[in-house]
Design a protein around this motif. Structure first.
Motif, PDB file in Angstrom:
ATOM      1  N   PRO A 219      -6.724   5.652   3.504  1.00 36.74           N
ATOM      2  CA  PRO A 219      -6.323   4.246   3.529  1.00 36.74           C
ATOM      3  C   PRO A 219      -7.117   3.390   4.508  1.00 36.74           C
ATOM      4  CG  PRO A 219      -4.472   5.761   3.950  1.00 36.74           C
ATOM      5  CD  PRO A 219      -5.753   6.512   4.144  1.00 36.74           C
TER       6      PRO A 219
ATOM      7  N   ILE B 250      -5.284  10.682   0.151  1.00 31.29           N
ATOM      8  CA  ILE B 250      -5.575   9.259   0.341  1.00 31.29           C
ATOM      9  C   ILE B 250      -6.421   9.048   1.600  1.00 31.29           C
ATOM     10  CG2 ILE B 250      -3.491   8.528  -0.880  1.00 31.29           C
ATOM     11  CD1 ILE B 250      -2.163   7.988   1.830  1.00 31.29           C
TER      12      ILE B 250
ATOM     13  N   ALA C 217      -1.586  14.587  -3.878  1.00 26.16           N
ATOM     14  CA  ALA C 217      -2.383  13.377  -3.715  1.00 26.16           C
ATOM     15  C   ALA C 217      -3.129  13.451  -2.396  1.00 26.16           C
ATOM     16  CB  ALA C 217      -1.499  12.128  -3.755  1.00 26.16           C
TER      17      ALA C 217
ATOM     18  N   TYR D 153       0.682   4.270  -2.804  1.00 31.75           N
ATOM     19  CA  TYR D 153       0.395   5.682  -2.538  1.00 31.75           C
ATOM     20  C   TYR D 153       1.548   6.577  -2.991  1.00 31.75           C
ATOM     21  CZ  TYR D 153      -3.440   3.837   0.274  1.00 31.75           C
ATOM     22  OH  TYR D 153      -4.572   3.179   0.694  1.00 31.75           O
TER      23      TYR D 153
ATOM     24  N   LEU E 100       1.146   6.981  -6.624  1.00 33.18           N
ATOM     25  CA  LEU E 100      -0.001   7.855  -6.866  1.00 33.18           C
ATOM     26  C   LEU E 100       0.405   9.322  -6.766  1.00 33.18           C
ATOM     27  CD1 LEU E 100      -3.297   7.368  -6.972  1.00 33.18           C
ATOM     28  CD2 LEU E 100      -3.171   8.320  -4.665  1.00 33.18           C
TER      29      LEU E 100
ATOM     30  N   ASP F 279       0.819  -1.209   0.000  1.00 32.37           N
ATOM     31  CA  ASP F 279       0.000   0.000   0.000  1.00 32.37           C
ATOM     32  C   ASP F 279       0.855   1.262   0.000  1.00 32.37           C
ATOM     33  OD1 ASP F 279       0.794  -0.510   2.621  1.00 32.37           O
ATOM     34  OD2 ASP F 279      -1.134   0.027   3.527  1.00 32.37           O
TER      35      ASP F 279
ATOM     36  N   GLU G  61      -3.270  12.670   4.063  1.00 31.38           N
ATOM     37  CA  GLU G  61      -3.874  11.405   4.471  1.00 31.38           C
ATOM     38  C   GLU G  61      -5.009  11.682   5.445  1.00 31.38           C
ATOM     39  OE1 GLU G  61      -2.979   7.095   6.604  1.00 31.38           O
ATOM     40  OE2 GLU G  61      -1.309   8.484   6.273  1.00 31.38           O
TER      41      GLU G  61
ATOM     42  N   VAL H 100       1.272  14.986   0.152  1.00 29.01           N
ATOM     43  CA  VAL H 100       0.209  14.008   0.329  1.00 29.01           C
ATOM     44  C   VAL H 100      -0.619  14.380   1.557  1.00 29.01           C
ATOM     45  CG1 VAL H 100      -0.352  11.563   0.689  1.00 29.01           C
ATOM     46  CG2 VAL H 100       1.678  12.188  -0.655  1.00 29.01           C
TER      47      VAL H 100
ATOM     48  N   VAL I 246      -9.531   4.870  -7.393  1.00 27.67           N
ATOM     49  CA  VAL I 246      -8.567   5.907  -7.762  1.00 27.67           C
ATOM     50  C   VAL I 246      -9.293   6.995  -8.548  1.00 27.67           C
ATOM     51  CG1 VAL I 246      -6.422   6.430  -8.981  1.00 27.67           C
ATOM     52  CG2 VAL I 246      -6.691   4.225  -7.802  1.00 27.67           C
TER      53      VAL I 246
ATOM     54  N   ALA J 135      -6.238  10.838  -6.224  1.00 24.67           N
ATOM     55  CA  ALA J 135      -6.703  10.444  -4.895  1.00 24.67           C
ATOM     56  C   ALA J 135      -7.018   8.959  -4.897  1.00 24.67           C
ATOM     57  CB  ALA J 135      -7.942  11.246  -4.495  1.00 24.67           C
ATOM     58  N   ALA J 136      -6.998   8.357  -3.710  1.00 22.88           N
ATOM     59  CA  ALA J 136      -7.314   6.932  -3.583  1.00 22.88           C
ATOM     60  C   ALA J 136      -8.040   6.675  -2.276  1.00 22.88           C
ATOM     61  CB  ALA J 136      -6.047   6.088  -3.661  1.00 22.88           C
TER      62      ALA J 136
ATOM     63  N   HIS K 175      -9.266   3.262   0.021  1.00 21.52           N
ATOM     64  CA  HIS K 175      -9.117   1.807   0.221  1.00 21.52           C
ATOM     65  C   HIS K 175     -10.266   1.322   1.090  1.00 21.52           C
ATOM     66  CE1 HIS K 175      -6.716  -1.543   2.463  1.00 21.52           C
ATOM     67  NE2 HIS K 175      -7.534  -2.052   1.572  1.00 21.52           N
TER      68      HIS K 175
END
Length: 257
Positions: A115, A113, A111, A33, A36, A29, A46, A44, A254, A145-146, A148
């Motif tokens: 997670p 995220i 980015a 990221y 990404l 992971d 988070e 980033v 994503v 962006a992501a 999970h």
């Protein structure tokens, strides 16, 4: 007596969060990221940073990372871990207690995220749409962006004999973490997992116990896609595990802005 909420300051789940997260089978992971975000030096955000596992790993690779978490016990542990880092790594990290559905930092990131199922803690479509709006509002044009999430099969799995145990300090004190109940409501998509945390000294005498409720909510792909479009995000990819192995346990969404 009612069980504690997960990550409650009175419980043990925050203190032993890293034990549980390290036991999960997904790997890769952090590399996902990092790819990404782009080259080292990128920024980033988070949302739901927990105790800082990903924040720290990305900072060690040269990324500037801002971690946000709602649970005081989690963000406090992340801060303690960051204080022990070399200055050149710790200087790339900022932490803040905040709600992923409404936080406003006044800056943009390469980015963003969410997670390890953090998005699944949100109980309503409105809250989840608000969180996606926060993602969009902090993402640079062209940024990615992501999110999970647990796959539906993960939420529906039957209870087995699930236990983690082992020493947690030099004195030989031990922790035992057991899943004692699990339910999934098909109508509402609500997943409840009851966890028992037990601390024992070296002689196996119980010194502390905590029973805590871990709750997730199933999230429909169509809901995510519609909410993303409303806030200016484009859903570009949906995949299984971070290495693409499609085990049926994970779903990674994503987006681009």
């Amino acid at each position: 007596m009612a069980n504690l909420d997960y990550y409650d300051e009175a419980g043990l789940s925050a203190a032993f969060y890293d034990v549980v997260s390290n036991a999960y089978p997904f790997r890769g992971d952090v590399a996902f990221y990092a790819e990404l975000a782009g080259p080292a030096g990128a920024s980033v955000l988070e949302l739901g940073c927990g105790t800082g596992r990903i924040v720290i790993a990305l900072a060690e690779q040269g990324y500037g990372v801002f971690g946000v978490d709602l649970a005081p016990a989690m963000i406090q542990r992340a801060a303690m871990k960051c204080e022990r880092l070399p200055p050149e790594v710790g200087g790339r990290i900022a932490l803040m207690r905040g709600d992923m559905t409404r936080v406003a930092l006044g800056r943009l990131f390469d980015a963003v995220i969410i997670p390890f199922y953090g998005y699944a803690h949100l109980a309503s479509p409105d809250a989840r749409a608000d969180a996606l709006a926060v993602v969009a509002g902090h993402l640079k044009p062209g940024g990615r962006a992501a999110i999970h999430l647990p796959a539906p099969a993960m939420l529906r799995r039957p209870l087995g004999d699930e236990e983690l145990s082992g020493p947690y300090n030099e004195a030989g004190d031990r922790v035992r973490i057991r899943v004692v109940a699990r339910t999934y409501d098909e109508a509402t998509g609500r997943f409840l997992q009851v966890m028992d945390y037990t601390l024992m000294d070296a002689g196996c005498t119980v010194t502390r116990q905590s029973r805590e409720d871990l709750v997730y909510h199933a999230v429909d792909r169509d809901e995510i896609d519609a909410s993303a479009r409303r806030c200016g995000l484009t859903l570009t990819r949906v995949q299984g595990d971070f290495d693409g192995s499609e085990t049926g346990r994970e779903v990674i969404y994503v987006f681009t802005r």
